[in-house]
Design a protein around this motif. Sequence first.
Motif, mmCIF file in Angstrom:
data_model
loop_
_atom_site.group_PDB
_atom_site.id
_atom_site.type_symbol
_atom_site.label_atom_id
_atom_site.label_comp_id
_atom_site.label_asym_id
_atom_site.label_seq_id
_atom_site.Cartn_x
_atom_site.Cartn_y
_atom_site.Cartn_z
ATOM 1 N N ALA A 94 -3.489 48.081 5.248
ATOM 2 C CA ALA A 94 -4.024 47.034 6.126
ATOM 3 C C ALA A 94 -3.624 45.622 5.699
ATOM 4 O O ALA A 94 -3.895 44.668 6.415
ATOM 5 N N ALA A 95 -2.992 45.494 4.552
ATOM 6 C CA ALA A 95 -2.537 44.180 4.078
ATOM 7 C C ALA A 95 -1.108 44.307 3.581
ATOM 8 O O ALA A 95 -0.712 45.348 3.069
ATOM 9 N N TRP A 96 -0.340 43.246 3.774
ATOM 10 C CA TRP A 96 1.034 43.263 3.275
ATOM 11 C C TRP A 96 1.408 41.902 2.711
ATOM 12 O O TRP A 96 0.768 40.894 2.976
ATOM 13 N N TYR A 97 2.470 41.916 1.909
ATOM 14 C CA TYR A 97 2.973 40.695 1.282
ATOM 15 C C TYR A 97 4.435 40.900 0.924
ATOM 16 O O TYR A 97 4.926 42.023 0.885
ATOM 17 N N TYR A 98 5.117 39.797 0.675
ATOM 18 C CA TYR A 98 6.526 39.831 0.279
ATOM 19 C C TYR A 98 6.619 39.358 -1.168
ATOM 20 O O TYR A 98 6.554 38.159 -1.441
ATOM 21 N N PRO A 99 6.752 40.282 -2.126
ATOM 22 C CA PRO A 99 6.800 39.882 -3.536
ATOM 23 C C PRO A 99 8.052 39.090 -3.890
ATOM 24 O O PRO A 99 8.024 38.275 -4.816
ATOM 25 N N ALA A 100 9.134 39.308 -3.168
ATOM 26 C CA ALA A 100 10.392 38.581 -3.392
ATOM 27 C C ALA A 100 10.984 38.265 -2.022
ATOM 28 O O ALA A 100 11.938 38.902 -1.583
ATOM 29 N N ALA A 101 10.386 37.284 -1.355
ATOM 30 C CA ALA A 101 10.811 36.929 0.006
ATOM 31 C C ALA A 101 12.220 36.349 0.005
ATOM 32 O O ALA A 101 12.694 35.802 -0.998
ATOM 33 N N SER A 102 12.858 36.455 1.159
ATOM 34 C CA SER A 102 14.181 35.848 1.327
ATOM 35 C C SER A 102 14.048 34.326 1.254
ATOM 36 O O SER A 102 12.938 33.779 1.333
ATOM 37 N N ASP A 103 15.157 33.644 1.122
ATOM 38 C CA ASP A 103 15.136 32.182 1.075
ATOM 39 C C ASP A 103 14.469 31.589 2.309
ATOM 40 O O ASP A 103 13.767 30.588 2.221
ATOM 41 N N ALA A 104 14.650 32.220 3.462
ATOM 42 C CA ALA A 104 14.082 31.712 4.711
ATOM 43 C C ALA A 104 12.560 31.857 4.770
ATOM 44 O O ALA A 104 11.901 31.188 5.565
ATOM 45 N N ALA A 105 12.000 32.716 3.916
ATOM 46 C CA ALA A 105 10.558 32.976 3.959
ATOM 47 C C ALA A 105 9.858 32.670 2.636
ATOM 48 O O ALA A 105 8.766 33.172 2.368
ATOM 49 N N LYS A 106 10.450 31.847 1.807
ATOM 50 C CA LYS A 106 9.852 31.524 0.501
ATOM 51 C C LYS A 106 8.450 30.963 0.626
ATOM 52 O O LYS A 106 7.633 31.099 -0.286
ATOM 53 N N ASN A 107 8.129 30.333 1.781
ATOM 54 C CA ASN A 107 6.798 29.747 1.957
ATOM 55 C C ASN A 107 5.688 30.803 1.991
ATOM 56 O O ASN A 107 4.521 30.464 1.796
ATOM 57 N N VAL A 108 6.029 32.073 2.208
ATOM 58 C CA VAL A 108 5.010 33.124 2.199
ATOM 59 C C VAL A 108 5.183 34.119 1.055
ATOM 60 O O VAL A 108 4.477 35.127 0.990
ATOM 61 N N GLU A 109 6.077 33.847 0.149
ATOM 62 C CA GLU A 109 6.272 34.762 -0.980
ATOM 63 C C GLU A 109 4.968 34.930 -1.757
ATOM 64 O O GLU A 109 4.348 33.953 -2.175
ATOM 65 N N THR A 156 8.217 48.160 3.800
ATOM 66 C CA THR A 156 8.999 48.018 5.025
ATOM 67 C C THR A 156 9.952 46.850 4.839
ATOM 68 O O THR A 156 9.757 46.005 3.947
ATOM 69 N N VAL A 157 10.973 46.793 5.678
ATOM 70 C CA VAL A 157 11.964 45.727 5.559
ATOM 71 C C VAL A 157 11.989 44.911 6.848
ATOM 72 O O VAL A 157 12.101 45.459 7.944
ATOM 73 N N CYS A 158 11.857 43.609 6.701
ATOM 74 C CA CYS A 158 12.036 42.661 7.799
ATOM 75 C C CYS A 158 13.418 42.045 7.619
ATOM 76 O O CYS A 158 13.755 41.608 6.515
ATOM 77 N N TRP A 159 14.180 41.997 8.678
ATOM 78 C CA TRP A 159 15.561 41.520 8.574
ATOM 79 C C TRP A 159 15.660 40.092 8.063
ATOM 80 O O TRP A 159 16.658 39.732 7.458
ATOM 81 N N TRP A 160 14.627 39.270 8.242
ATOM 82 C CA TRP A 160 14.764 37.889 7.769
ATOM 83 C C TRP A 160 13.787 37.513 6.659
ATOM 84 O O TRP A 160 14.023 36.555 5.937
ATOM 85 N N LYS A 161 12.702 38.272 6.468
ATOM 86 C CA LYS A 161 11.752 37.943 5.404
ATOM 87 C C LYS A 161 11.993 38.735 4.126
ATOM 88 O O LYS A 161 11.645 38.288 3.048
ATOM 89 N N GLY A 162 12.541 39.939 4.262
ATOM 90 C CA GLY A 162 12.793 40.769 3.085
ATOM 91 C C GLY A 162 11.946 42.029 3.093
ATOM 92 O O GLY A 162 11.484 42.478 4.141
ATOM 93 N N THR A 163 11.706 42.593 1.923
ATOM 94 C CA THR A 163 10.953 43.832 1.783
ATOM 95 C C THR A 163 9.482 43.537 1.528
ATOM 96 O O THR A 163 9.140 42.808 0.594
#
Length: 94
Positions: free
Chosen positions: A66-81, A43-50
């Motif tokens: 039931a679990a998700w993660y951002y393998p290549a988060a946007s710059d704004a969400a690097k803290n959860v990459e 899925t795509v979040c407009w500010w976190k990425g795919t």
Amino acid sequence: MARATWHDTVIAESDRYEVVEGNIYFPPDTVRTEFLRPSDTHTVCWWKGTASYYTLVVDGDENVDAAWYYPAASDAAKNVEGYVAFWRGVEVEA
């Protein structure tokens, strides 16, 4: 300490975590990967990425996506990459 459980099984546990939009994101090294199976869902979040997803499998029971993660988060969400969050009946408490 934050903990994620499903079917009375601890899936993740850590005193290090990030909270974004009310969701607790666990560092990948604190998640028990033996319960995770990669999913083809994205899925795509407009500010976190795919986001990519995992299906949980505990004692033969599946909790799809039931679990998700951002393998290549946007710059704004690097803290959860790479960090993993849970939903769909997974109990998460901090």
